[in-house]
Design a protein around this motif. Structure first.
Motif, PDB file in Angstrom:
ATOM      1  N   ILE A 272       8.507   0.886  -8.123  1.00  0.00           N
ATOM      2  CA  ILE A 272       8.071   0.083  -6.975  1.00  0.00           C
ATOM      3  C   ILE A 272       8.668  -1.313  -7.120  1.00  0.00           C
ATOM      4  CG2 ILE A 272       6.099  -0.728  -5.630  1.00  0.00           C
ATOM      5  CD1 ILE A 272       4.387   1.318  -7.264  1.00  0.00           C
ATOM      6  N   ALA A 273       9.512  -1.713  -6.198  1.00  0.00           N
ATOM      7  CA  ALA A 273      10.093  -3.051  -6.230  1.00  0.00           C
ATOM      8  C   ALA A 273       9.061  -4.077  -5.753  1.00  0.00           C
ATOM      9  CB  ALA A 273      11.337  -3.110  -5.351  1.00  0.00           C
ATOM     10  N   ALA A 274       9.360  -5.348  -6.003  1.00  0.00           N
ATOM     11  CA  ALA A 274       8.431  -6.411  -5.613  1.00  0.00           C
ATOM     12  C   ALA A 274       8.175  -6.426  -4.115  1.00  0.00           C
ATOM     13  CB  ALA A 274       8.966  -7.761  -6.072  1.00  0.00           C
ATOM     14  N   ASN A 275       9.156  -5.984  -3.320  1.00  0.00           N
ATOM     15  CA  ASN A 275       8.995  -5.953  -1.862  1.00  0.00           C
ATOM     16  C   ASN A 275       8.406  -4.631  -1.363  1.00  0.00           C
ATOM     17  OD1 ASN A 275      11.109  -4.189  -2.196  1.00  0.00           O
ATOM     18  ND2 ASN A 275      12.540  -5.271  -0.829  1.00  0.00           N
ATOM     19  N   GLY A 276       8.036  -3.752  -2.311  1.00  0.00           N
ATOM     20  CA  GLY A 276       7.414  -2.482  -1.938  1.00  0.00           C
ATOM     21  C   GLY A 276       8.374  -1.321  -1.784  1.00  0.00           C
ATOM     22  N   ALA A 277       9.665  -1.557  -1.894  1.00  0.00           N
ATOM     23  CA  ALA A 277      10.632  -0.467  -1.770  1.00  0.00           C
ATOM     24  C   ALA A 277      10.475   0.499  -2.936  1.00  0.00           C
ATOM     25  CB  ALA A 277      12.043  -1.024  -1.733  1.00  0.00           C
ATOM     26  N   LEU A 278      10.571   1.794  -2.638  1.00  0.00           N
ATOM     27  CA  LEU A 278      10.375   2.837  -3.637  1.00  0.00           C
ATOM     28  C   LEU A 278      11.706   3.453  -4.046  1.00  0.00           C
ATOM     29  CD1 LEU A 278       7.384   4.704  -1.940  1.00  0.00           C
ATOM     30  CD2 LEU A 278       7.245   3.103  -3.855  1.00  0.00           C
ATOM     31  N   THR A 279      11.784   3.866  -5.316  1.00  0.00           N
ATOM     32  CA  THR A 279      12.931   4.620  -5.816  1.00  0.00           C
ATOM     33  C   THR A 279      12.404   5.786  -6.638  1.00  0.00           C
ATOM     34  OG1 THR A 279      14.294   2.626  -5.960  1.00  0.00           O
ATOM     35  CG2 THR A 279      15.032   4.553  -7.213  1.00  0.00           C
TER      36      THR A 279
ATOM     37  N   ALA B 241       5.248   7.240   0.629  1.00  0.00           N
ATOM     38  CA  ALA B 241       5.596   6.158   1.557  1.00  0.00           C
ATOM     39  C   ALA B 241       4.959   4.858   1.109  1.00  0.00           C
ATOM     40  CB  ALA B 241       5.156   6.506   2.975  1.00  0.00           C
ATOM     41  N   SER B 242       5.630   3.738   1.402  1.00  0.00           N
ATOM     42  CA  SER B 242       5.079   2.421   1.101  1.00  0.00           C
ATOM     43  C   SER B 242       4.972   1.606   2.383  1.00  0.00           C
ATOM     44  CB  SER B 242       5.938   1.683   0.074  1.00  0.00           C
ATOM     45  OG  SER B 242       7.251   1.471   0.554  1.00  0.00           O
TER      46      SER B 242
ATOM     47  N   TYR C 146       0.847  -1.193   0.000  1.00  0.00           N
ATOM     48  CA  TYR C 146       0.000   0.000   0.000  1.00  0.00           C
ATOM     49  C   TYR C 146       0.881   1.241   0.000  1.00  0.00           C
ATOM     50  CZ  TYR C 146      -3.463   3.423   1.695  1.00  0.00           C
ATOM     51  OH  TYR C 146      -4.276   4.522   1.843  1.00  0.00           O
ATOM     52  N   LEU C 147       0.541   2.205  -0.846  1.00  0.00           N
ATOM     53  CA  LEU C 147       1.280   3.464  -0.930  1.00  0.00           C
ATOM     54  C   LEU C 147       0.409   4.607  -0.430  1.00  0.00           C
ATOM     55  CD1 LEU C 147       2.790   3.157  -4.541  1.00  0.00           C
ATOM     56  CD2 LEU C 147       3.616   2.124  -2.412  1.00  0.00           C
TER      57      LEU C 147
ATOM     58  N   GLY D  41       9.137   2.003   3.703  1.00  0.00           N
ATOM     59  CA  GLY D  41      10.067   3.105   3.515  1.00  0.00           C
ATOM     60  C   GLY D  41       9.374   4.312   2.923  1.00  0.00           C
ATOM     61  N   SER D  42      10.065   5.435   2.937  1.00  0.00           N
ATOM     62  CA  SER D  42       9.530   6.685   2.418  1.00  0.00           C
ATOM     63  C   SER D  42      10.604   7.374   1.585  1.00  0.00           C
ATOM     64  CB  SER D  42       9.088   7.591   3.574  1.00  0.00           C
ATOM     65  OG  SER D  42       8.601   8.822   3.094  1.00  0.00           O
TER      66      SER D  42
END
Length: 400
Positions: free
Chosen positions: A318-325, A269-270, A258-259, A283-284
């Protein structure tokens, strides 16, 4: 030996020929009195409705603007349909002057998942309009403008025949209504949110339909999850406040990711969306653009776009684990049309194939069409001026 006359030969050949023809006809099912009806070929099914886009004027005499999405992604305005209700005309409740984003929300209009119905809020008279969508042309027919017992409806979500409506003011801020065939909304629930003085901005359904999730606004720093009962009513609220700063809009990248936009930290944030409705911060990432409020995610769940009140759009992977770049803090930007008024890149909608995004620029009174390229690049295709009465009341984006 008696000679065979030519007449006899002719009779024999004729008889043989007739017999052979009869046998041949019988072998094909055409002999005797047998009748075979000709095969009936069914007409091919009508193509599914596609390539439509809708936004809302939010004028005092509110209307939904219907556009066609052309093959190249550009937009053409086709027609308008009155909602039968009143918008805010760009004047936020409690103020006196018109300004962009008088609804302070996301999802003020919405198309149902089966593409047969469109819902639109009328914040000026506390009603919600239900439209039928023509399955050939995409044109709208108003079924009913429903008066509600809530105060200032601003956001809607739909699941399993039940419409969830968020009200920005008053004591009861979340309602659930069964949608009847004639467009009537029959109230199931009208309830308070779990924290006093919330100014909620969005309601959304979790994938799978198990939860309704409310972004409770910048005054509360909370996201509220409600488990859904089988009849569409709400279970006990799950209040999420940890690591959530000034939430405005939320979106799911997957059933468990969820973002949420963070307007004060100028970030996205995710979170892990847990099975009990709670959120755990992943993370944010700060983009640094002013007023990052509105949010869309591509259908593959790999790219997020944040619309900023400053008039820009920020892109994130959005990475598969929810990490944002952060990809690009200014993936797109529109200049201000009016001195002293930001263009405000707000409500957006992404086509089901992930190729195009359509953004309502509230301060410029227009909708811009973009193509989505590799790594979240945005290329402007065209724009359509809406022509609201105040030039500042435009809201909402949804499509097919």
């Amino acid at each position: 030996m008696n000679p065979i006359s030519s007449r006899t030969i002719r009779r024999s050949v004729a008889g043989l020929s007739l017999s052979a023809i009869a046998l041949a006809l019988a072998a094909c099912g055409g002999g005797g009195d047998t009748h075979v009806a000709p095969a009936v070929v069914a007409a091919p099914p009508a193509p599914a409705l596609a390539n439509q886009f809708y936004t809302m004027t939010n004028d005092t005499a509110n209307a939904v603007v219907h556009m066609v999405r052309n093959a190249d992604g550009t937009l053409t305005i086709k027609d308008r349909a009155a909602t039968g209700g009143a918008g805010l005309n760009g004047i936020k409740v409690g103020t006196t002057a018109a300004a962009p984003d008088s609804l302070v929300s996301q999802y003020s209009i919405l198309v149902s998942p089966d593409h047969t119905t469109l819902f639109a809020v009328n914040a000026g008279d506390n009603s919600v309009s239900v439209f039928a969508i023509d399955q050939t042309s995409g044109a709208l027919t108003l079924k009913k403008a429903n008066k509600t017992l809530g105060d200032t409806p601003t956001s809607v979500a739909f699941n399993g025949g039940v419409l969830y409506v968020l009200f920005q003011n008053g004591p009861n801020q979340l309602g659930a209504y069964t949608v009847q065939a004639d467009g009537t909304l029959a109230q199931l629930v009208l309830t308070t949110l779990p924290v006093a003085d919330m100014t909620p901005t969005q309601v959304v359904i979790a994938p799978g339909g198990g939860y309704v999730v409310v972004s409770a606004g910048t005054a509360s720093n909370a996201v509220v999850s409600y488990p859904l009962n089988a009849n569409g009513t709400l279970g006990a609220a799950v209040l999420n406040t940890g690591h959530i700063a000034n939430p405005f809009a939320g979106a799911f990248a997957s059933p468990s990711i969820y973002l949420e936009s963070d307007t004060v930290d100028k970030a996205l944030a995710s979170y892990t969306f847990n099975s009990d409705g709670s959120l755990s911060l992943i993370g944010s990432v700060v983009a640094g653009e002013g007023a990052p409020c509105w949010l869309s995610v591509t259908p593959d769940g790999k790219t997020a776009f944040v619309g900023n009140g400053a008039g820009s759009i920020s892109s994130f992977s959005i990475a598969a684990n929810g990490a944002l770049t952060l990809i690009n803090a200014k993936a797109a930007q529109e200049p201000s049309k009016t001195t002293g008024v930001n263009s405000v890149a707000a409500d957006s909608w992404i086509s089901a194939d992930g190729k195009f995004m359509y953004v309502s620029y509230l301060g410029d009174d227009k909708v811009v069409a973009y193509s989505i390229g590799a790594n979240g690049t945005l290329t402007k295709l065209n724009e359509q001026a809406i022509g609201t009465a105040s030039g500042l009341s435009l809201q909402g984006a949804t499509g097919i």
